[in-house]
Design a protein around this motif. Sequence first.
Motif, PDB file in Angstrom:
ATOM      1  N   PRO A   1      11.176 -29.028-117.838  1.00 52.74           N
ATOM      2  CA  PRO A   1      11.009 -29.070-119.292  1.00 52.74           C
ATOM      3  C   PRO A   1       9.781 -29.864-119.760  1.00 52.74           C
ATOM      4  CG  PRO A   1      13.023 -30.194-118.616  1.00 52.74           C
ATOM      5  CD  PRO A   1      12.471 -29.531-117.410  1.00 52.74           C
ATOM      6  N   TYR A   2       9.278 -30.760-118.941  1.00 48.73           N
ATOM      7  CA  TYR A   2       8.116 -31.573-119.326  1.00 48.73           C
ATOM      8  C   TYR A   2       6.916 -31.226-118.451  1.00 48.73           C
ATOM      9  CZ  TYR A   2      12.380 -33.648-120.972  1.00 48.73           C
ATOM     10  OH  TYR A   2      13.632 -33.816-121.526  1.00 48.73           O
ATOM     11  N   ALA A   3       6.837 -29.962-118.027  1.00 49.16           N
ATOM     12  CA  ALA A   3       5.798 -29.499-117.109  1.00 49.16           C
ATOM     13  C   ALA A   3       4.405 -29.785-117.653  1.00 49.16           C
ATOM     14  CB  ALA A   3       5.956 -28.000-116.857  1.00 49.16           C
ATOM     15  N   GLY A   4       3.526 -30.115-116.736  1.00 50.21           N
ATOM     16  CA  GLY A   4       2.136 -30.357-117.082  1.00 50.21           C
ATOM     17  C   GLY A   4       1.590 -31.501-116.273  1.00 50.21           C
ATOM     18  N   THR A   5       0.309 -31.741-116.430  1.00 50.26           N
ATOM     19  CA  THR A   5      -0.341 -32.884-115.796  1.00 50.26           C
ATOM     20  C   THR A   5      -0.774 -33.836-116.904  1.00 50.26           C
ATOM     21  OG1 THR A   5      -1.067 -31.588-113.898  1.00 50.26           O
ATOM     22  CG2 THR A   5      -2.255 -33.648-114.327  1.00 50.26           C
TER      23      THR A   5
ATOM     24  N   ARG B   1      10.432 -38.869-123.318  1.00 54.81           N
ATOM     25  CA  ARG B   1      11.232 -37.661-123.610  1.00 54.81           C
ATOM     26  C   ARG B   1      12.539 -37.667-122.834  1.00 54.81           C
ATOM     27  NH1 ARG B   1       7.723 -32.423-123.313  1.00 54.81           N
ATOM     28  NH2 ARG B   1       9.647 -31.564-124.163  1.00 54.81           N
ATOM     29  N   LEU B   2      12.496 -38.084-121.579  1.00 53.14           N
ATOM     30  CA  LEU B   2      13.737 -38.161-120.805  1.00 53.14           C
ATOM     31  C   LEU B   2      14.727 -39.113-121.476  1.00 53.14           C
ATOM     32  CD1 LEU B   2      12.273 -38.322-117.191  1.00 53.14           C
ATOM     33  CD2 LEU B   2      13.629 -36.451-118.157  1.00 53.14           C
ATOM     34  N   ALA B   3      14.246 -40.269-121.911  1.00 52.96           N
ATOM     35  CA  ALA B   3      15.119 -41.251-122.557  1.00 52.96           C
ATOM     36  C   ALA B   3      15.677 -40.728-123.875  1.00 52.96           C
ATOM     37  CB  ALA B   3      14.363 -42.559-122.782  1.00 52.96           C
ATOM     38  N   ALA B   4      14.883 -39.966-124.609  1.00 50.32           N
ATOM     39  CA  ALA B   4      15.305 -39.472-125.919  1.00 50.32           C
ATOM     40  C   ALA B   4      16.253 -38.283-125.828  1.00 50.32           C
ATOM     41  CB  ALA B   4      14.073 -39.086-126.744  1.00 50.32           C
ATOM     42  N   GLU B   5      16.136 -37.484-124.770  1.00 52.87           N
ATOM     43  CA  GLU B   5      16.850 -36.213-124.716  1.00 52.87           C
ATOM     44  C   GLU B   5      18.022 -36.166-123.745  1.00 52.87           C
ATOM     45  OE1 GLU B   5      13.833 -33.219-124.089  1.00 52.87           O
ATOM     46  OE2 GLU B   5      12.713 -33.860-125.852  1.00 52.87           O
ATOM     47  N   TRP B   6      18.147 -37.162-122.873  1.00 51.59           N
ATOM     48  CA  TRP B   6      19.187 -37.151-121.840  1.00 51.59           C
ATOM     49  C   TRP B   6      20.013 -38.415-121.894  1.00 51.59           C
ATOM     50  CZ3 TRP B   6      19.809 -33.070-118.371  1.00 51.59           C
ATOM     51  CH2 TRP B   6      18.801 -32.099-118.389  1.00 51.59           C
ATOM     52  N   ASP B   7      21.294 -38.291-121.603  1.00 46.70           N
ATOM     53  CA  ASP B   7      22.166 -39.453-121.388  1.00 46.70           C
ATOM     54  C   ASP B   7      22.293 -39.677-119.886  1.00 46.70           C
ATOM     55  OD1 ASP B   7      22.817 -40.109-124.051  1.00 46.70           O
ATOM     56  OD2 ASP B   7      24.320 -38.506-124.110  1.00 46.70           O
ATOM     57  N   ASP B   8      22.237 -40.935-119.512  1.00 55.71           N
ATOM     58  CA  ASP B   8      22.442 -41.329-118.106  1.00 55.71           C
ATOM     59  C   ASP B   8      21.522 -40.591-117.134  1.00 55.71           C
ATOM     60  OD1 ASP B   8      24.532 -43.083-118.879  1.00 55.71           O
ATOM     61  OD2 ASP B   8      25.902 -41.372-118.968  1.00 55.71           O
TER      62      ASP B   8
ATOM     63  N   GLY C   1      15.096 -37.427-103.253  1.00 56.26           N
ATOM     64  CA  GLY C   1      16.315 -37.861-103.912  1.00 56.26           C
ATOM     65  C   GLY C   1      16.877 -36.793-104.825  1.00 56.26           C
ATOM     66  N   ALA C   2      17.573 -37.233-105.872  1.00 54.77           N
ATOM     67  CA  ALA C   2      18.194 -36.291-106.800  1.00 54.77           C
ATOM     68  C   ALA C   2      18.142 -36.845-108.219  1.00 54.77           C
ATOM     69  CB  ALA C   2      19.638 -36.021-106.405  1.00 54.77           C
ATOM     70  N   TYR C   3      17.872 -35.963-109.155  1.00 51.53           N
ATOM     71  CA  TYR C   3      17.985 -36.269-110.575  1.00 51.53           C
ATOM     72  C   TYR C   3      19.412 -35.962-111.014  1.00 51.53           C
ATOM     73  CZ  TYR C   3      12.839 -35.691-110.799  1.00 51.53           C
ATOM     74  OH  TYR C   3      11.491 -35.786-110.622  1.00 51.53           O
ATOM     75  N   SER C   4      19.891 -36.687-112.000  1.00 55.57           N
ATOM     76  CA  SER C   4      21.155 -36.335-112.642  1.00 55.57           C
ATOM     77  C   SER C   4      21.104 -36.837-114.073  1.00 55.57           C
ATOM     78  CB  SER C   4      22.352 -36.929-111.895  1.00 55.57           C
ATOM     79  OG  SER C   4      22.280 -38.343-111.895  1.00 55.57           O
ATOM     80  N   GLY C   5      21.921 -36.231-114.913  1.00 52.26           N
ATOM     81  CA  GLY C   5      21.994 -36.635-116.305  1.00 52.26           C
ATOM     82  C   GLY C   5      22.680 -35.570-117.122  1.00 52.26           C
ATOM     83  N   THR C   6      22.911 -35.906-118.388  1.00 53.61           N
ATOM     84  CA  THR C   6      23.545 -34.988-119.331  1.00 53.61           C
ATOM     85  C   THR C   6      22.595 -34.757-120.488  1.00 53.61           C
ATOM     86  OG1 THR C   6      25.726 -35.806-118.712  1.00 53.61           O
ATOM     87  CG2 THR C   6      25.559 -34.615-120.815  1.00 53.61           C
ATOM     88  N   PHE C   7      22.283 -33.495-120.752  1.00 51.02           N
ATOM     89  CA  PHE C   7      21.384 -33.158-121.850  1.00 51.02           C
ATOM     90  C   PHE C   7      22.131 -33.338-123.169  1.00 51.02           C
ATOM     91  CE2 PHE C   7      18.745 -30.123-124.379  1.00 51.02           C
ATOM     92  CZ  PHE C   7      17.547 -30.816-124.254  1.00 51.02           C
ATOM     93  N   ARG C   8      21.623 -34.206-124.030  1.00 48.46           N
ATOM     94  CA  ARG C   8      22.329 -34.562-125.271  1.00 48.46           C
ATOM     95  C   ARG C   8      22.622 -33.371-126.174  1.00 48.46           C
ATOM     96  NH1 ARG C   8      18.763 -39.652-125.975  1.00 48.46           N
ATOM     97  NH2 ARG C   8      20.052 -41.155-124.857  1.00 48.46           N
ATOM     98  N   ALA C   9      21.659 -32.482-126.319  1.00 48.74           N
ATOM     99  CA  ALA C   9      21.806 -31.372-127.272  1.00 48.74           C
ATOM    100  C   ALA C   9      22.907 -30.399-126.879  1.00 48.74           C
ATOM    101  CB  ALA C   9      20.480 -30.628-127.423  1.00 48.74           C
TER     102      ALA C   9
END
Length: 139
Positions: free
Chosen positions: A48-52, A66-73, A93-101
Amino acid sequence: MTSERDDFVNSDLEVIKAHYAASDRGDLPGMLAPLAADVAWTEMAGFPYAGTYIGPESVRDNVFGRLAAEWDDYTATVAEVIGLGGGVVIGIGAYSGTFRATGNAMSARFVHVWRLAAGRVHQFEQFTDTALVQTAMRP
């Protein structure tokens, strides 16, 4: 007895391990500290935040903010950090979280490729299963 090459590999490993430890603590300044002023930070196409993004402020605003604003945990849990020498470090490793929207959770494995010189990160590239992340973002 360690060689000069071993010292550089160990130093590079410690820099990246410190970044991941800062991430675990939620310490944004600590996460940004090893980034060179001209760091080129690449988030994978399809993410979702693709780019350089060039420079620590751009990384802060376009990725971590953006990660902090849009995801919980949202977490990046690192299982292994490997120094390849020549200023290259790999994080697995692994990413995990819950998308707020949407309230949808995800877990997606990742590989990070870090390139360092003189103890500073000059390039970062992310590889992950972007479909798992995108699915969590859909209602």
